[in-house]
Design a protein around this motif. Structure first.
Motif, PDB file in Angstrom:
ATOM      1  N   ASP A  97       3.734 -11.685 -42.549  1.00  7.81           N
ATOM      2  CA  ASP A  97       3.943 -11.010 -41.267  1.00  7.81           C
ATOM      3  C   ASP A  97       3.543  -9.534 -41.364  1.00  7.81           C
ATOM      4  N   ARG A 101      -0.037  -7.363 -39.338  1.00  3.37           N
ATOM      5  CA  ARG A 101       0.046  -6.278 -38.351  1.00  3.37           C
ATOM      6  C   ARG A 101      -1.187  -5.390 -38.443  1.00  3.37           C
ATOM      7  N   THR A 270       5.722  -0.002 -46.229  1.00  3.12           N
ATOM      8  CA  THR A 270       6.364   0.089 -44.924  1.00  3.12           C
ATOM      9  C   THR A 270       6.780   1.530 -44.633  1.00  3.12           C
ATOM     10  N   ASP A 273       3.715   3.619 -43.698  1.00  7.13           N
ATOM     11  CA  ASP A 273       3.360   3.331 -42.303  1.00  7.13           C
ATOM     12  C   ASP A 273       4.252   4.110 -41.345  1.00  7.13           C
TER      13      ASP A 273
END
Length: 278
Positions: A97, A101, A270, A273
């Motif tokens: 997942d 993105r 993450t 980002d």
């Protein structure tokens, strides 16, 4: 001693750690709080001390940190996108997942585009507001932890090869990204640790300096620091990233956690980002 430090040539201080200290990597929350107190003490001691920092810039490093762009140059940033493509291929099954993105697929290009600006923002001169003395390589293996009660003892930093002028959050961002345990950073732990450092720091500053360095300003500095260090991770340390390469380094405490532990690495991706959304 202070006069000699400011005007002399070399002042060598030696302390034997003996059996009173240990080393650990990665750092849990209590251990990280202890090391962050040591950083707050270091940074607070030279905060906005222009005369001292000018001497540091002349005699040591005008820009602290082995990852700073002015130390390394821009050529290695050309590695970011091919290394990132290989990284995504290697770990796609771990987080399908996440890698589905579009902003994550484009992460290396986004980081590459902003990297020179981030580096400029994080470059401190001796007379700049919030400039201070920065360790420049504050990983877990460059600091000893006291035996016993961590909330009372003082950590002992070592290896000052890259010490110089900078912004304190450069140390904090590199330290937590390189050496903070995933359990210490997840579920809001990262921000709590940065708040802890900030509180310890402002206690050591003058009232006016403390008032000027709000947590919002500190948090922005921290996010920029994460991006600045991420430039090196994506350009150099993600080379050849795979389950096998991570496993080969898994037990080496001197290696950054984000390129030897898959879960920590994905969590770092993450956070990068999120920081790019500044």
């Amino acid at each position: 001693a202070e006069r000699r430090l400011r005007t002399g040539g070399v002042l060598l201080l030696l302390e034997c750690a003996e059996d009173n200290y240990i080393q650990a990597s990665p750092l849990n929350t209590d251990q990280a709080r202890c090391t962050l107190r040591a950083l707050a003490k270091l940074h607070g001691a030279a905060w906005e001390d222009r005369d001292f920092l000018e001497a540091v810039a002349r005699r040591l490093n005008p820009a602290a940190g082995y990852w700073m762009l002015q130390q390394r140059g821009e050529a290695e940033m050309d590695n970011m996108e091919p290394y990132w493509s290989a990284y995504m291929e290697a770990f796609r099954d771990e987080a399908p997942d996440l890698f589905g993105r579009p902003p994550i697929v484009d992460l290396a290009r986004r980081l590459r585009r902003l990297a020179p600006w981030v580096a400029k923002e994080m470059r401190a001169c001796p007379g700049d507001p919030r400039a201070t003395l920065v360790h420049g390589d504050f990983k877990a293996m460059n600091v000893f932890l006291p035996q016993g009660a961590l909330d009372e003892g003082e950590a002992l930093p070592i290896d000052f090869q890259w010490i110089g002028v900078g912004f304190g959050m450069s140390d904090v961002a590199m330290h937590l990204s390189h050496s903070g345990a995933l359990s210490a950073l997840q579920d809001g732990g990262e921000e709590r640790l940065v708040r802890y450092y900030h509180a310890a720091l402002v206690e050591r500053l003058s009232p006016s300096a403390a008032a000027a360095y709000t947590f919002d300003a500190a948090w922005r500095h921290y996010q920029l620091g994460v991006l600045d260090w991420a430039r090196l991770v994506f350009s150099v340390f993600f080379k050849g990233a795979s389950r096998e390469s991570f496993a080969s380094k898994a037990e080496n405490p001197n290696v950054g956690l984000v390129y030897r532990d898959v879960k920590a690495s994905l969590a770092f991706v993450t956070r990068v980002d999120a920081c790019l959304a500044l």
